[in-house]
Design an enzyme around this catalytic site. Structure first.
Site, PDB file in Angstrom:
ATOM      1  N   HIS A 109       0.822  -1.217   0.000  1.00  0.00           N
ATOM      2  CA  HIS A 109       0.000   0.000   0.000  1.00  0.00           C
ATOM      3  C   HIS A 109       0.856   1.268   0.000  1.00  0.00           C
ATOM      4  CE1 HIS A 109      -3.691  -2.314   0.628  1.00  0.00           C
ATOM      5  NE2 HIS A 109      -3.025  -3.009   1.519  1.00  0.00           N
ATOM      6  N   ASN A 181     -10.175  -3.644   1.744  1.00  0.00           N
ATOM      7  CA  ASN A 181      -9.769  -3.661   0.344  1.00  0.00           C
ATOM      8  C   ASN A 181     -10.994  -3.505  -0.550  1.00  0.00           C
ATOM      9  OD1 ASN A 181      -7.002  -4.133   0.844  1.00  0.00           O
ATOM     10  ND2 ASN A 181      -7.324  -6.337   0.943  1.00  0.00           N
ATOM     11  N   HIS A 373      -4.635   0.650  11.834  1.00  0.00           N
ATOM     12  CA  HIS A 373      -4.402  -0.582  12.596  1.00  0.00           C
ATOM     13  C   HIS A 373      -5.749  -1.252  12.858  1.00  0.00           C
ATOM     14  CE1 HIS A 373      -3.004  -3.509  15.339  1.00  0.00           C
ATOM     15  NE2 HIS A 373      -3.162  -2.841  16.451  1.00  0.00           N
TER      16      HIS A 373
END
Length: 740
Positions: A109, A181, A373
């Site tokens: 990413h 995603n 996170h």
């Protein structure tokens, strides 16, 4: 016999076998064209050592300390379905080293774009979660980062790849990160294999090529030997792998989460982001042109849309399932991140609206330094024993410590929570808070006992006290994880004919870029277990025989929700090109305003820049010239006439103009760049409208005036309504033979 001068590009020093090697042997030697650094001491003295001793050695997999390993595919769990154990030193060593192997950009990413916005809860999730930010009309600031996975920061936006869709909610109960995603499944079922799949997908380590691509030997070598990757790979080979825009891209939380309501009741759930503009993609040639003409296409599109007031929106939705001990639904294992639950079995229920309304001020300070996170959770949302999620809970924070220079990354402005922080964490690199007091520990009396622990009634985050299955410490996967083909087959059968053609094309292209036939043959064996036609067509394109399935084809029902074709969507934010040579400006002004009135973005394309009609008191600004415009930027084209060749329409000035365009050929009366623009748009199935002689452009481009999606009329206002209707379907699918 080996050729004296073989075709360059072989990835290894010897051809691989068709089957996975099982007989232990040492590392292969380097290829003949490869050499390493000289073996000298740190002070430059020749050591005389063989260069081979600088590389890895031995025939068995080991830890960094030389301990031989029996398994590197499964995290250490309490039973096959139990939670992952913190004591798994191999998992931690493997993932820690992976997290730290790139500096300073993200390992994955790395290339991203982001925007600020606001999330408004609908209140419809109250029965399943007590998360306060989901309450009715509660507004929460957010920061959203979109990204590609494989490429470096300098790669192109429109490569075929998975896209990240990460949302940071600055809630009153602390930060909640929904890190997902644009594809609802993942390549692997256990986080311990994440370094393997990314190492396989990244550029080959010897040449650092190819960049931001999966069309190479190491990627297909891995996924053909590790068939749990089949489902994700098929999604990536579909049109989902080349989105039209971040604004037209779905997002998925991938994992199953556990929701907790106000009474302590629990529900399992999957998160979905549904774009208001619908899910749309580029076609492959369009994506390739875009990568060269505008590598920043997606980030530019996002920023321009927000600047133009076409604020992108997504609805957040959830699929919910009973929280049973088995953690399955309709026979689908909810802990397997390579599986979906079809929306026909569990509809997506909208619970809030995300609107992006501000671009970052500084790319580095915001987009580059934002730290997500999956463990940043709020009361009402908890994790499950998904083994991929378990590893992510460790990996993300470890990555941020390396990338952002220490443990205080949460103090960077973009990461700061919008709730009071009293964490007793002290010092460390880049500490910017000036803490007071003398007792950063508990219990204490010197600081008056502060900070105090909170109960659930005071908004504390309390993990759900679920029963943990008793069992042996094992490195295993549940038996249900072994089904690698039924859902890929379901996805294939759910696609429209034209989407299936695109999948065949993608596999054929990707595998044709591989060097080794054994790898291609292995992939064909996988495709045979999905669909015979898919396998046969790809095999034909590769010039290889199509194998028979190695197991019975799964009997599955299609899921219409998985197709991008067949529905209509809003046109807000679409880009409409208006091509003119400066004549009939009244019509150009009128159609430009009509495009704006429908919340679309008009871009005027003319022979030169500047303004048209400067002496009229109502000039029209030109956004693109014939030399700079390419069809990939526009969702539809409107032609106000047939522009004659401009002064720079010759090959020496602009290669797109070609040569001989003024020699009396069919297109000599039309600027060849306009003919190219229209021809590409037609080939990519975009809507075309024209008036005032535009049919001469259709003729020069070899397009029939009555072809599907070609609209003519007296002026732009006559043409635009039908073009808008076509835009609601994104493309004129009838132009593709498979769509008939």
């Amino acid at each position: 016999m080996e050729q004296q001068h073989p075709v360059p590009g072989r990835p290894g020093p010897e051809p691989p076998p068709l089957e996975e090697p099982t007989e232990p042997r040492g590392p292969l030697p380097p290829k003949p064209d490869q050499g390493g650094p000289a073996t000298v001491s740190p002070t430059g003295q020749p050591s005389g050592a063989d260069r081979a001793v600088m590389a890895q050695g031995g025939e068995y997999l080991t830890t960094a300390q030389g301990h031989r390993l029996p398994d590197t595919d499964h995290s250490l769990k309490v039973g096959a379905r139990g939670p992952v154990l913190l004591r798994d030193h191999h998992l931690r060593e493997k993932v820690t080293h992976f997290d730290h192997e790139r500096i300073p950009e993200r390992v994955v990413h790395a290339r991203g774009a982001a925007a600020h916005g606001v999330f408004r809860g609908y209140g419809t999730a109250a029965s399943v979660t007590r998360a306060a930010f989901l309450g009715k009309d509660v507004e929460t600031p957010v920061f959203v980062r979109f990204s590609t996975v494989l490429g470096s920061r300098g790669s192109a936006d429109t490569v075929r790849d998975t896209r990240g869709f990460a949302v940071k909610f600055y809630t009153g109960e602390g930060v909640f990160d929904l890190v997902g995603n644009n594809i609802p499944v993942f390549f692997i079922q256990d986080a311990i294999k994440f370094p393997d799949v990314i190492h396989a997908g990244k550029p080959h380590p010897d040449r650092e090529i190819p960049q931001a691509q999966s069309a190479h030997d190491t990627f297909w070598d891995f996924v053909s030997l590790h068939t749990e990757a089949t489902h994700h790979t098929l999604w990536n080979m579909s049109d989902r792998g080349i989105p039209r825009s971040y604004r037209m891209m779905e997002g998925f939380g991938v994992h199953t989460f556990r929701l907790v309501n106000a009474d302590g009741g629990t529900t399992l759930a999957k998160f979905h982001w549904k774009p208001k503009l619908g899910v749309h993609s580029q076609v492959w040639e369009e994506a390739q042109i875009t990568g060269g003409a505008d590598p920043d296409f997606h980030r530019r599109d996002l920023a321009d849309a927000i600047e133009a007031g076409a604020r992108p929106q997504w609805e957040l939705g959830i699929q919910t399932f009973p929280d049973t001990p088995e953690q399955t639904f309709e026979g689908i294992d909810l802990l397997d991140p390579t599986k979906i639950v079809p929306e026909e079995l569990a509809p997506v229920q909208p619970i809030g609206l995300l609107t992006l309304d501000r671009n970052p001020v500084n790319f580095f300070a915001e987009t580059e330094q934002v730290a997500f996170h999956p463990g940043h959770l709020v009361p009402g949302i908890d994790v499950t024993d998904d083994p991929l999620l378990a590893g992510r809970l460790f990996s993300y924070i470890d990555t941020q410590i390396t990338r952002l220079g220490g443990p205080n990354f949460a103090q960077l402005p973009i990461n700061r929570p919008h709730a009071p922080v009293n964490d007793m964490l002290r010092d460390g690199m880049h500490q910017t808070a000036v803490h007071r007091g003398t007792a950063p520990y508990r219990p204490n009396s010197l600081d008056g006992g502060c900070p105090f622990t909170a109960g659930a009634d005071a908004g504390a985050y309390v993990e759900v006290p679920v029963e943990v299955p008793a069992g042996r410490k094992v490195r295993e996967a549940p038996a249900s994880f072994a089904d690698h083909f039924s859902q890929p087959r379901q996805f294939w059968l759910s696609l429209s004919p034209v989407e299936q053609e695109h999948v065949i094309s993608a596999y054929t292209f990707e595998l044709s870029r591989c060097y080794e036939n054994a790898i291609k043959e292995r992939v064909l064996r996988t495709l045979a277990n999905i669909d015979p036609r898919l396998c046969r067509e790809v095999a034909e394109g590769l010039g290889l025989p199509a194998p028979e399935p190695s197991e019975p084809l799964a009997d599955v029902a299609p899921s219409p929700a998985l197709s991008q074709v067949g529905r209509e969507w809003p046109v807000a934010g679409r880009i409409v090109g208006i091509v003119t040579d400066g004549g009939d400006l009244e019509s150009v002004r009128a159609v430009r305003q009509a495009v704006l009135d429908q919340d679309m973005v008009p871009l005027v394309v003319a022979p030169t820049g500047g303004v048209l009609g400067a002496d009229t008191g109502d000039p029209v600004t030109v956004q693109r010239t014939f030399a700079a415009a390419r069809s990939i930027e526009f969702d539809a084209l409107l032609l106000a006439g047939a522009p004659a060749p401009a002064a720079d329409a010759h090959g020496a000035r602009d290669a797109k103009a070609g040569s001989g365009n003024r020699s009396g050929d069919a297109g000599s009366a039309v600027d060849p760049r306009v003919v190219l623009l229209v021809g590409e748009a037609y080939r990519h199935s975009k809507a075309l409208g024209g008036w005032a002689g535009a049919e001469r452009v259709w003729q020069a481009a070899g397009i029939a005036s009555d072809a599907p999606g070609v609209v003519g009329g007296g002026d732009g206002r006559d043409v635009l309504p039908e073009v808008v209707r076509l835009l609601t379907r994104h493309r004129v699918w009838e132009r593709f033979p498979a769509a008939l």
